[in-house]
Write a protein that holds these residues in place. Structure first.
Motif, mmCIF file in Angstrom:
data_model
loop_
_atom_site.group_PDB
_atom_site.id
_atom_site.type_symbol
_atom_site.label_atom_id
_atom_site.label_comp_id
_atom_site.label_asym_id
_atom_site.label_seq_id
_atom_site.Cartn_x
_atom_site.Cartn_y
_atom_site.Cartn_z
ATOM 1 N N VAL A 1 -15.394 4.245 -1.103
ATOM 2 C CA VAL A 1 -14.629 4.953 -0.080
ATOM 3 C C VAL A 1 -15.295 6.299 0.175
ATOM 4 N N LEU B 1 0.827 -1.196 0.000
ATOM 5 C CA LEU B 1 0.000 0.000 0.000
ATOM 6 C C LEU B 1 0.865 1.252 0.000
ATOM 7 N N ASP C 1 -13.646 7.149 6.438
ATOM 8 C CA ASP C 1 -12.705 7.806 7.327
ATOM 9 C C ASP C 1 -13.052 9.286 7.409
ATOM 10 N N THR D 1 -6.864 5.943 0.379
ATOM 11 C CA THR D 1 -7.535 4.646 0.222
ATOM 12 C C THR D 1 -8.054 4.473 -1.196
ATOM 13 N N ARG D 2 -8.610 5.517 -1.765
ATOM 14 C CA ARG D 2 -9.068 5.426 -3.155
ATOM 15 C C ARG D 2 -7.906 5.122 -4.098
ATOM 16 N N ASN E 1 -5.054 3.636 -3.307
ATOM 17 C CA ASN E 1 -4.611 2.264 -3.070
ATOM 18 C C ASN E 1 -5.588 1.247 -3.653
ATOM 19 N N ALA E 2 -6.884 1.540 -3.572
ATOM 20 C CA ALA E 2 -7.885 0.633 -4.144
ATOM 21 C C ALA E 2 -7.664 0.471 -5.636
ATOM 22 N N ALA F 1 -15.590 1.620 2.788
ATOM 23 C CA ALA F 1 -14.574 2.130 3.704
ATOM 24 C C ALA F 1 -14.868 3.586 4.022
ATOM 25 N N ALA G 1 -5.274 4.128 5.569
ATOM 26 C CA ALA G 1 -4.763 3.925 4.209
ATOM 27 C C ALA G 1 -5.503 2.833 3.458
ATOM 28 N N GLY G 2 -6.469 2.185 4.124
ATOM 29 C CA GLY G 2 -7.318 1.216 3.435
ATOM 30 C C GLY G 2 -6.928 -0.236 3.584
ATOM 31 N N CYS H 1 -10.816 3.854 8.194
ATOM 32 C CA CYS H 1 -10.057 2.965 7.310
ATOM 33 C C CYS H 1 -8.603 3.350 7.118
#
Length: 313
Positions: free
Chosen positions: A192, A106, A169, A178-179, A181-182, A167, A149-150, A147
Protein backbone atom coordinates in the motif's frame (compact mmCIF):
# COMPACT_ATOMS: atom_id res chain seq x y z
CA UNK A 1 -32.34 18.56 19.63
CA UNK A 2 -31.85 14.82 19.82
CA UNK A 3 -34.58 12.72 18.33
CA UNK A 4 -35.34 10.18 21.08
CA UNK A 5 -36.38 6.63 20.36
CA UNK A 6 -40.11 6.85 21.01
CA UNK A 7 -42.00 4.55 23.32
CA UNK A 8 -44.34 2.56 21.05
CA UNK A 9 -47.91 1.90 22.13
CA UNK A 10 -48.02 -1.84 22.93
CA UNK A 11 -50.54 -4.05 21.19
CA UNK A 12 -51.57 -7.01 23.35
CA UNK A 13 -50.25 -10.22 21.85
CA UNK A 14 -48.02 -8.45 19.31
CA UNK A 15 -44.24 -8.27 19.15
CA UNK A 16 -44.55 -4.80 20.63
CA UNK A 17 -45.99 -6.02 23.91
CA UNK A 18 -44.16 -4.70 26.98
CA UNK A 19 -41.58 -6.83 28.70
CA UNK A 20 -43.55 -8.57 31.49
CA UNK A 21 -40.52 -8.55 33.79
CA UNK A 22 -39.00 -5.09 33.33
CA UNK A 23 -42.12 -3.30 32.21
CA UNK A 24 -40.22 -1.86 29.22
CA UNK A 25 -40.83 -2.27 25.49
CA UNK A 26 -39.29 -5.31 23.86
CA UNK A 27 -36.28 -5.19 21.54
CA UNK A 28 -38.71 -5.73 18.67
CA UNK A 29 -40.66 -2.66 19.76
CA UNK A 30 -37.51 -0.57 19.77
CA UNK A 31 -36.63 -1.89 16.33
CA UNK A 32 -39.99 -0.79 14.97
CA UNK A 33 -39.62 2.64 16.59
CA UNK A 34 -36.16 3.17 15.11
CA UNK A 35 -37.43 2.16 11.69
CA UNK A 36 -40.23 4.73 11.96
CA UNK A 37 -37.82 7.51 12.93
CA UNK A 38 -35.44 6.72 10.08
CA UNK A 39 -38.24 6.59 7.54
CA UNK A 40 -39.49 9.95 8.77
CA UNK A 41 -36.01 11.43 8.29
CA UNK A 42 -35.90 10.28 4.67
CA UNK A 43 -33.27 7.56 5.18
CA UNK A 44 -33.42 5.47 1.97
CA UNK A 45 -33.38 2.04 3.67
CA UNK A 46 -34.95 2.50 7.11
CA UNK A 47 -35.68 -1.18 7.76
CA UNK A 48 -32.19 -2.41 6.91
CA UNK A 49 -30.52 0.47 8.74
CA UNK A 50 -32.63 -0.07 11.87
CA UNK A 51 -31.60 -3.71 11.96
CA UNK A 52 -27.91 -2.81 11.57
CA UNK A 53 -28.13 -0.22 14.35
CA UNK A 54 -29.80 -2.62 16.76
CA UNK A 55 -27.28 -5.36 15.93
CA UNK A 56 -24.51 -2.83 16.61
CA UNK A 57 -25.99 -1.96 20.02
CA UNK A 58 -26.29 -5.67 20.82
CA UNK A 59 -22.64 -6.13 19.76
CA UNK A 60 -23.60 -8.74 17.20
CA UNK A 61 -22.49 -8.93 13.53
CA UNK A 62 -26.10 -9.43 12.48
CA UNK A 63 -29.39 -9.16 14.27
CA UNK A 64 -30.02 -12.34 16.29
CA UNK A 65 -33.16 -14.40 15.97
CA UNK A 66 -35.13 -14.48 18.08
CA UNK A 67 -34.55 -10.97 19.39
CA UNK A 68 -33.88 -10.58 23.08
CA UNK A 69 -36.97 -9.86 25.14
CA UNK A 70 -35.67 -6.51 26.31
CA UNK A 71 -32.74 -4.10 26.18
CA UNK A 72 -30.72 -2.88 29.12
CA UNK A 73 -30.91 0.78 30.08
CA UNK A 74 -27.46 1.37 28.60
CA UNK A 75 -28.46 -0.33 25.35
CA UNK A 76 -31.59 1.81 25.11
CA UNK A 77 -29.47 4.94 25.61
CA UNK A 78 -26.94 3.82 23.00
CA UNK A 79 -29.70 2.97 20.54
CA UNK A 80 -31.16 6.45 21.00
CA UNK A 81 -27.75 8.02 20.36
CA UNK A 82 -26.94 6.08 17.20
CA UNK A 83 -30.46 6.56 15.88
CA UNK A 84 -30.10 10.31 16.35
CA UNK A 85 -26.87 10.25 14.35
CA UNK A 86 -28.52 8.34 11.51
CA UNK A 87 -31.57 10.65 11.57
CA UNK A 88 -29.10 13.48 10.99
CA UNK A 89 -27.92 11.50 7.93
CA UNK A 90 -24.50 10.57 9.20
CA UNK A 91 -23.45 7.53 7.13
CA UNK A 92 -24.48 4.24 8.68
CA UNK A 93 -20.98 2.90 8.06
CA UNK A 94 -19.40 5.72 10.08
CA UNK A 95 -21.77 5.04 12.96
CA UNK A 96 -21.03 1.31 13.18
CA UNK A 97 -17.40 1.69 12.06
CA UNK A 98 -17.38 -0.83 9.23
CA UNK A 99 -18.80 -1.63 5.80
CA UNK A 100 -19.31 -4.89 3.92
CA UNK A 101 -17.50 -5.36 0.62
CA UNK A 102 -17.95 -8.68 -1.15
CA UNK A 103 -16.94 -11.30 1.46
CA UNK A 104 -14.99 -8.78 3.55
CA UNK A 105 -15.86 -6.49 6.43
CA UNK A 106 -13.75 -3.35 6.18
CA UNK A 107 -13.14 -0.70 8.78
CA UNK A 108 -14.25 2.73 7.63
CA UNK A 109 -13.54 6.16 9.03
CA UNK A 110 -14.38 9.82 8.35
CA UNK A 111 -12.08 11.30 5.74
CA UNK A 112 -11.96 8.16 3.57
CA UNK A 113 -14.46 7.20 0.87
CA UNK A 114 -16.93 4.57 2.07
CA UNK A 115 -16.92 1.41 -0.10
CA UNK A 116 -20.12 1.04 -2.14
CA UNK A 117 -21.91 -2.15 -3.27
CA UNK A 118 -21.79 -1.08 -6.95
CA UNK A 119 -18.00 -1.18 -6.87
CA UNK A 120 -18.17 -4.91 -6.08
CA UNK A 121 -18.93 -5.45 -9.77
CA UNK A 122 -15.71 -3.64 -10.72
CA UNK A 123 -13.80 -5.84 -8.29
CA UNK A 124 -15.41 -8.94 -9.82
CA UNK A 125 -14.02 -8.12 -13.27
CA UNK A 126 -10.52 -7.70 -11.82
CA UNK A 127 -10.81 -10.89 -9.76
CA UNK A 128 -12.00 -12.95 -12.72
CA UNK A 129 -9.14 -11.83 -14.94
CA UNK A 130 -6.55 -12.38 -12.23
CA UNK A 131 -7.92 -15.86 -11.57
CA UNK A 132 -7.75 -16.69 -15.28
CA UNK A 133 -4.08 -15.73 -15.34
CA UNK A 134 -3.43 -17.91 -12.32
CA UNK A 135 -5.19 -20.82 -14.00
CA UNK A 136 -2.90 -20.30 -16.99
CA UNK A 137 0.12 -20.78 -14.75
CA UNK A 138 1.19 -17.23 -13.95
CA UNK A 139 0.41 -15.39 -10.72
CA UNK A 140 -1.24 -12.07 -11.47
CA UNK A 141 0.19 -8.65 -10.64
CA UNK A 142 -2.72 -6.29 -9.93
CA UNK A 143 -2.60 -2.54 -9.25
CA UNK A 144 -5.51 -0.70 -7.62
CA UNK A 145 -5.28 3.05 -8.26
CA UNK A 146 -7.24 5.38 -5.93
CA UNK A 147 -7.81 2.52 -3.49
CA UNK A 148 -9.76 4.36 -0.76
CA UNK A 149 -10.42 1.95 2.12
CA UNK A 150 -8.89 -0.88 0.09
CA UNK A 151 -11.97 -2.82 -0.97
CA UNK A 152 -10.94 -3.75 -4.52
CA UNK A 153 -7.31 -4.44 -3.69
CA UNK A 154 -8.18 -6.63 -0.70
CA UNK A 155 -10.89 -8.49 -2.60
CA UNK A 156 -8.32 -9.46 -5.24
CA UNK A 157 -5.68 -10.31 -2.63
CA UNK A 158 -8.02 -12.61 -0.69
CA UNK A 159 -9.84 -14.18 -3.64
CA UNK A 160 -6.96 -14.80 -6.03
CA UNK A 161 -4.34 -17.18 -4.62
CA UNK A 162 -0.77 -16.18 -5.38
CA UNK A 163 -1.66 -12.72 -6.64
CA UNK A 164 0.59 -9.76 -5.97
CA UNK A 165 -1.42 -6.63 -5.28
CA UNK A 166 -0.30 -3.00 -5.09
CA UNK A 167 -2.73 -0.35 -3.83
CA UNK A 168 -2.17 3.39 -4.25
CA UNK A 169 -3.99 6.47 -2.99
CA UNK A 170 -3.19 10.17 -2.72
CA UNK A 171 -4.84 10.42 0.71
CA UNK A 172 -2.63 9.55 3.68
CA UNK A 173 -5.78 8.62 5.63
CA UNK A 174 -6.78 6.18 2.89
CA UNK A 175 -3.31 4.63 2.82
CA UNK A 176 -3.37 4.13 6.59
CA UNK A 177 -6.87 2.69 6.52
CA UNK A 178 -6.07 0.28 3.68
CA UNK A 179 -3.01 -0.95 5.54
CA UNK A 180 -5.11 -1.49 8.65
CA UNK A 181 -7.79 -3.33 6.69
CA UNK A 182 -5.17 -5.46 4.92
CA UNK A 183 -3.79 -6.62 8.25
CA UNK A 184 -7.29 -7.28 9.61
CA UNK A 185 -8.34 -9.51 6.69
CA UNK A 186 -5.08 -11.44 6.49
CA UNK A 187 -3.75 -9.66 3.42
CA UNK A 188 -0.72 -8.03 4.96
CA UNK A 189 1.26 -8.90 1.85
CA UNK A 190 -0.57 -6.19 -0.12
CA UNK A 191 1.75 -3.27 -0.85
CA UNK A 192 0.00 0.00 0.00
CA UNK A 193 1.58 3.23 -1.20
CA UNK A 194 0.87 6.92 -1.13
CA UNK A 195 0.98 8.45 -4.60
CA UNK A 196 -0.71 10.69 -7.15
CA UNK A 197 -1.98 9.08 -10.36
CA UNK A 198 -1.13 12.35 -12.14
CA UNK A 199 2.57 11.71 -11.42
CA UNK A 200 4.09 10.26 -14.62
CA UNK A 201 6.69 8.48 -12.52
CA UNK A 202 4.18 6.65 -10.32
CA UNK A 203 5.14 2.96 -10.04
CA UNK A 204 7.84 3.43 -12.65
CA UNK A 205 9.39 0.13 -11.58
CA UNK A 206 6.26 -1.71 -12.75
CA UNK A 207 5.93 -0.18 -16.22
CA UNK A 208 4.92 -2.84 -18.74
CA UNK A 209 4.67 -5.56 -16.06
CA UNK A 210 1.14 -5.33 -14.64
CA UNK A 211 -1.61 -7.81 -15.54
CA UNK A 212 -4.61 -5.87 -14.24
CA UNK A 213 -5.05 -2.17 -13.44
CA UNK A 214 -8.31 -1.46 -11.64
CA UNK A 215 -9.59 1.83 -10.31
CA UNK A 216 -12.54 3.58 -8.71
CA UNK A 217 -11.27 7.15 -9.05
CA UNK A 218 -13.05 10.40 -8.18
CA UNK A 219 -15.17 11.35 -11.21
CA UNK A 220 -17.97 13.72 -10.16
CA UNK A 221 -18.07 17.02 -12.14
CA UNK A 222 -17.94 20.22 -10.07
CA UNK A 223 -21.54 21.16 -10.90
CA UNK A 224 -23.00 17.76 -9.94
CA UNK A 225 -22.89 17.99 -6.15
CA UNK A 226 -24.42 14.77 -4.75
CA UNK A 227 -27.91 15.11 -3.34
CA UNK A 228 -27.46 12.46 -0.64
CA UNK A 229 -26.31 14.08 2.63
CA UNK A 230 -24.32 10.95 3.46
CA UNK A 231 -22.15 11.53 0.38
CA UNK A 232 -22.22 15.31 0.06
CA UNK A 233 -21.48 16.08 3.71
CA UNK A 234 -19.29 13.15 4.73
CA UNK A 235 -17.28 11.65 1.87
CA UNK A 236 -14.09 13.67 1.23
CA UNK A 237 -14.04 15.97 -1.79
CA UNK A 238 -10.70 14.40 -2.78
CA UNK A 239 -12.50 11.09 -3.35
CA UNK A 240 -15.56 12.58 -5.07
CA UNK A 241 -14.65 15.31 -7.55
CA UNK A 242 -12.54 14.26 -10.50
CA UNK A 243 -11.41 17.70 -11.61
CA UNK A 244 -12.10 19.64 -14.81
CA UNK A 245 -15.47 20.69 -16.17
CA UNK A 246 -16.41 17.07 -16.89
CA UNK A 247 -15.01 15.53 -13.72
CA UNK A 248 -12.65 13.35 -15.75
CA UNK A 249 -9.22 14.90 -15.10
CA UNK A 250 -8.29 12.22 -12.56
CA UNK A 251 -9.81 9.38 -14.63
CA UNK A 252 -7.74 10.60 -17.62
CA UNK A 253 -4.63 10.34 -15.49
CA UNK A 254 -5.67 6.83 -14.39
CA UNK A 255 -6.06 5.80 -18.03
CA UNK A 256 -2.58 7.17 -18.85
CA UNK A 257 -0.98 5.33 -15.92
CA UNK A 258 -2.79 2.13 -16.87
CA UNK A 259 -1.47 2.39 -20.43
CA UNK A 260 2.06 2.69 -19.07
CA UNK A 261 1.80 -0.03 -16.41
CA UNK A 262 -0.01 -2.81 -18.26
CA UNK A 263 1.73 -5.57 -20.15
CA UNK A 264 0.39 -6.40 -23.64
CA UNK A 265 -2.97 -8.09 -23.19
CA UNK A 266 -3.34 -6.71 -19.68
CA UNK A 267 -6.80 -5.69 -18.47
CA UNK A 268 -7.89 -2.19 -17.54
CA UNK A 269 -11.15 -1.69 -15.62
CA UNK A 270 -12.35 1.61 -14.16
CA UNK A 271 -15.58 2.75 -12.53
CA UNK A 272 -17.34 5.91 -13.74
CA UNK A 273 -20.73 7.60 -13.52
CA UNK A 274 -23.52 6.17 -15.65
CA UNK A 275 -23.75 9.38 -17.70
CA UNK A 276 -20.00 9.27 -18.46
CA UNK A 277 -19.96 5.95 -20.32
CA UNK A 278 -19.56 7.41 -23.82
CA UNK A 279 -16.99 10.02 -22.75
CA UNK A 280 -14.89 7.49 -20.84
CA UNK A 281 -14.86 5.00 -23.73
CA UNK A 282 -13.75 7.81 -26.01
CA UNK A 283 -10.90 8.93 -23.78
CA UNK A 284 -9.64 5.33 -23.40
CA UNK A 285 -9.79 4.76 -27.16
CA UNK A 286 -8.09 8.11 -27.85
CA UNK A 287 -4.88 6.92 -26.19
CA UNK A 288 -4.33 4.43 -29.01
CA UNK A 289 -2.98 2.06 -26.36
CA UNK A 290 -6.04 -0.17 -25.92
CA UNK A 291 -8.27 -2.53 -27.81
CA UNK A 292 -11.63 -4.12 -26.93
CA UNK A 293 -12.78 -0.90 -25.25
CA UNK A 294 -16.23 -1.57 -23.81
CA UNK A 295 -18.74 -0.39 -21.24
CA UNK A 296 -20.03 -2.88 -18.68
CA UNK A 297 -23.01 -2.71 -16.38
CA UNK A 298 -23.08 -3.14 -12.62
CA UNK A 299 -25.44 -5.53 -10.83
CA UNK A 300 -28.25 -2.98 -11.14
CA UNK A 301 -27.85 -2.92 -14.92
CA UNK A 302 -26.34 0.57 -15.02
CA UNK A 303 -23.37 1.42 -17.26
CA UNK A 304 -20.79 1.97 -14.55
CA UNK A 305 -17.39 0.77 -15.77
CA UNK A 306 -15.08 0.69 -18.77
CA UNK A 307 -12.87 -2.27 -19.67
CA UNK A 308 -10.11 -2.52 -22.24
CA UNK A 309 -7.04 -4.61 -23.20
CA UNK A 310 -3.55 -3.21 -23.57
CA UNK A 311 -2.20 -3.38 -27.10
CA UNK A 312 1.36 -4.48 -27.74
CA UNK A 313 3.68 -1.47 -27.55
Amino acid sequence: MRAPVPEPVPDPGSDRAPDPVRGAPTAAAHLRAVRTLLAGAGVPSPDADARVLLAHVLDRPTLPYPLPESLTASQVAELAAVTDRRVRREPLQHIVGHAPFRHLTLRVAPGVFVPRPETESVAQVAVDDALARGAAGRDALVVDLCCGAGGIALAVATEVPGSRVVAVDLSADAVDLTRSNAAAVGAGHVQVLGGDVRDPGLLAELVGEVDVVVSNPPYIPPDRVPLEPEVRDHDPDLALYGGGADGLDVPRAVVERAAALLRPGGLFVMEHAEVQADAVRALVAATGAFTDVATRADLAGRDRMVTARRLAA
